[in-house]
Design an enzyme around this catalytic site. Structure first.
Site, PDB file in Angstrom:
ATOM      1  N   ASP A  98       3.678  -2.442  -1.345  1.00 42.27           N
ATOM      2  CA  ASP A  98       2.753  -3.357  -0.693  1.00 42.27           C
ATOM      3  C   ASP A  98       3.250  -3.608   0.728  1.00 42.27           C
ATOM      4  O   ASP A  98       4.442  -3.811   0.939  1.00 42.27           O
ATOM      5  CB  ASP A  98       2.746  -4.690  -1.456  1.00 42.27           C
ATOM      6  CG  ASP A  98       1.345  -5.128  -1.819  1.00 42.27           C
ATOM      7  OD1 ASP A  98       0.559  -5.364  -0.884  1.00 42.27           O
ATOM      8  OD2 ASP A  98       1.041  -5.245  -3.014  1.00 42.27           O
ATOM      9  N   GLU A 253      -6.398  -2.940   1.445  1.00 41.61           N
ATOM     10  CA  GLU A 253      -7.161  -3.956   0.717  1.00 41.61           C
ATOM     11  C   GLU A 253      -8.208  -4.495   1.682  1.00 41.61           C
ATOM     12  O   GLU A 253      -7.868  -5.052   2.726  1.00 41.61           O
ATOM     13  CB  GLU A 253      -6.244  -5.073   0.238  1.00 41.61           C
ATOM     14  CG  GLU A 253      -6.976  -6.009  -0.713  1.00 41.61           C
ATOM     15  CD  GLU A 253      -6.384  -7.408  -0.777  1.00 41.61           C
ATOM     16  OE1 GLU A 253      -6.627  -8.099  -1.768  1.00 41.61           O
ATOM     17  OE2 GLU A 253      -5.700  -7.831   0.185  1.00 41.61           O
TER      18      GLU A 253
HETATM   19  C1  NOJ Z   1      -4.126 -10.259  -1.261  1.00 45.53           C
HETATM   20  C2  NOJ Z   1      -3.118 -10.250  -2.360  1.00 45.53           C
HETATM   21  O1  NOJ Z   1      -3.485  -9.293  -3.314  1.00 45.53           O
HETATM   22  C3  NOJ Z   1      -3.064 -11.659  -2.895  1.00 45.53           C
HETATM   23  O2  NOJ Z   1      -2.340 -11.756  -4.096  1.00 45.53           O
HETATM   24  C4  NOJ Z   1      -2.508 -12.553  -1.822  1.00 45.53           C
HETATM   25  O3  NOJ Z   1      -2.578 -13.896  -2.237  1.00 45.53           O
HETATM   26  C5  NOJ Z   1      -3.294 -12.420  -0.510  1.00 45.53           C
HETATM   27  N1  NOJ Z   1      -3.646 -11.068  -0.198  1.00 45.53           N
HETATM   28  C6  NOJ Z   1      -2.484 -12.945   0.634  1.00 45.53           C
HETATM   29  O4  NOJ Z   1      -1.421 -12.089   0.910  1.00 45.53           O
END
Ligand code: NOJ
Length: 554
Positions: A98, A253
């Site tokens: 990540d 994402e």
């Molecule tokens: C997306 C992540 O998947 C989530 O778990 C997180 O709270 C937010 N981004 C902020 O980083």
């Protein structure tokens, strides 16, 4: 440099805190992952997405990073991490980390410096503004409820945080910040990582002047930072200086991203990212992105089909679950009914046969389901913030908020992995950091490993079926009966060969007469019932949650 290996990959997502505890502190860790490499390999997956293991004060379970180059001691050491990567690679498993760089932790030394004074060299690493009188600089909202700005007395200015106050947004307009990100990526590539899942990458660029957002009761400001045009320059730069130098896979994402903007981020010739995790499917059963409704299959299919039809050169990501989503069998069907197993397997067929790179989230492969938590049992900051805000500003709506969160809360997916039916579900020797779903006696890995008809065995079968299968990887997609409210029917074809996939999303039997599989000489190749029909002269009847795959060669 790029072989685009991810096109024939099946990913397994590990949320380390809840995967396997090796040292008896109740928290999952890297040595726990090492212990389970054979299990991961046994699933047939060939890539892992590891949620953050970096140093972090854990305001948002690791999505708030205080050191991008080191491992959080509760997960182990950098040496443990290196050993894990070496073992994964020996077993033919790629690893994607990540990359959380829309924001850092407020405990990161950059932010500690940044807040000291207006002329600190790190001031511009973050987004600081004067308030409007006593009010924040604009009306943007945090994704975790409330304003996206926090006042800091020290310099009489406010800083932007699109998530929690402990997750200040980095200022990507500053070239020094972009250089830091490039160096971080190269650091991990040199240590052997195979790619990154870029957290909320669609938010990194904010519109000049930070204009006021249009009215929205929940999320304000999106139109000024979701896929804002400068994002393309930023991604091009990182791609050139880092990602393209390695045989990498970069998946972003993409919160808030619309389909029509996706290819600008992922078309192969644009040198930005390889794929995006889109949210349109995940939001289909939420009214105004908040209120859970029953799944409208026609709407769901329309979105899936639109993403399946991305132009050549744009690659899809396929998923139902991750650490931010409720469990799919609780969401898309009746997880507590008599057809739980069939439901879980049908869902597997309904997305694993599509075009793109599939992700299985830990526990999905054994049919883990939502957990019914009491309001004070939630651990996730997002849910806690929502409860606090509702209690403070709209107290009569609190019972409704509790009801909604039961269905949609992220904690549903964060309960410890259910390895066996013994104490603490085999996750840990001690009481874990978070409640275990009480169904672990019936739903666990050990039970399913010895049952050829289990959900786990079915996942292994379909992963195996997919691997290297040119029709599934590269074939065309065509949807049948888009208006049917019960069945998802599609075809995957390559030259003279094709699969017809039929999934019954209903908990009752459904007839399908309009397709003459008999005339096509279709052969049943996979199904989630032991004896699915081979004879369909008078159409066919799909049993509750039945899923069938037929092969046709002409
Ligand atoms: C997306 C992540 O998947 C989530 O778990 C997180 O709270 C937010 N981004 C902020 O980083």
């Amino acid at each position: 440099m790029k072989t685009r290996w991810y096109k024939d990959a099946v990913f397994y997502q590990i949320y380390p805190r809840s995967f396997k505890d090796s040292n008896g502190d109740g928290i999952g860790d890297i040595r726990g992952i090492i212990e389970k490499i054979d299990y991961i390999k046994g699933l047939g997956v060939n890539a892992v997405w590891l949620s953050p293991v970096y140093k972090s004060p854990n305001d948002d379970n690791g999505y708030d990073i205080s050191d991008y180059r080191d491992i959080n001691p509760e997960f182990g050491t950098l040496d443990d991490w290196k050993e894990m990567v070496a073992i994964m690679h020996e077993n033919g498993i790629k690893i994607v980390m990540d990359l959380v760089v829309n924001h850092s932790s407020d405990e990161h030394p950059w932010f500690q410096e940044s807040r000291k004074s207006k002329d600190n060299p790190y001031r511009d690493y973050y987004i600081w503004r004067k308030g409007v009188g006593k009010k924040p600089p604009n009306n943007w909202s945090s994704r975790f409820a409330g304003s996206a700005w926090k006042y800091d007395e020290l310099t009489d200015e406010w800083y932007l945080h699109l998530f929690s106050e402990k997750q200040p947004d980095l200022n990507w307009a500053n070239p020094a910040v972009r250089r830091e990100v490039i160096d971080i990526c190269n650091y991990w590539f040199e240590l052997g990582v195979d790619g990154f899942r870029c957290d909320v990458i669609t938010y990194i660029s904010k519109a000049e002047g930070l204009p006021k957002g249009k009215f929205n009761p929940v999320l304000r400001g999106d139109e000024h930072f979701v896929a804002e045009p400068k994002i393309h320059n930023y991604l091009n730069e990182i791609n050139k200086e880092s990602w393209s130098k390695y045989d990498s896979m970069i998946v972003g994402e993409a919160a808030g991203l619309k389909l029509e903007d996706a290819c600008l981020l992922i078309a192969e010739d644009r040198n930005e990212m390889d794929s995006v995790i889109q949210f349109e499917t995940a939001l289909v059963d939420l009214k105004m992105n908040v209120f859970p409704t029953k799944l409208n299959l026609r709407k769901f299919k329309k979105i899936q089909s639109a993403w399946q039809n991305l132009p050549e050169g744009c690659w899809n990501t396929l998923f139902y679950e991750n650490h931010d989503q409720p469990r799919s069998i609780s969401r898309y069907g009746n997880a507590d009914g008599p057809y739980r197993k069939e439901l879980a397997k049908m869902l597997a067929v309904s997305y694993m046969m599509l075009r793109g790179t599939p992700y299985i989230y830990q526990g999905q492969e054994i049919g883990m389901s939502n957990i019914a938590l009491k309001p004070d049992e939630y651990a996730d900051i997002m849910t806690k913030r929502i409860f606090d805000t509702v209690k403070k500003y709209f107290p009569p709506l609190y019972p409704l908020a509790v009801k909604i969160m039961k269905k949609v809360a992220r904690d549903n997916a964060r309960t410890p992995m259910q390895w066996n039916g013994l104490a603490h579900a085999g996750f840990s020797d001690v009481s874990p950091w978070f409640k275990i779903n009480p169904n672990f006696g019936d739903v666990n890995v050990v039970i399913q490993e010895t049952n050829p008809n289990s959900i786990l065995m079915f996942y292994k079968k379909i992963v195996e079926f997919r691997k290297g299968n040119e029709i599934i990887i590269n074939g065309e997609y065509k949807e049948y009966f888009p208006n049917n409210r019960s069945l998802y029917v599609f075809e995957r074809s390559l030259k003279q060969k094709r699969y017809i996939v039929i999934c019954n999303f209903k908990e009752h039997s459904v007839n399908l007469n309009a397709i003459d599989l008999h005339a096509m000489n279709a052969q049943l190749v996979l199904s989630n019932y032991p004896n699915s029909t081979q004879s369909f002269t008078n159409g066919m009847t799909l049993r509750p949650y039945e899923a069938v795959i037929y092969y046709i060669e002409s």
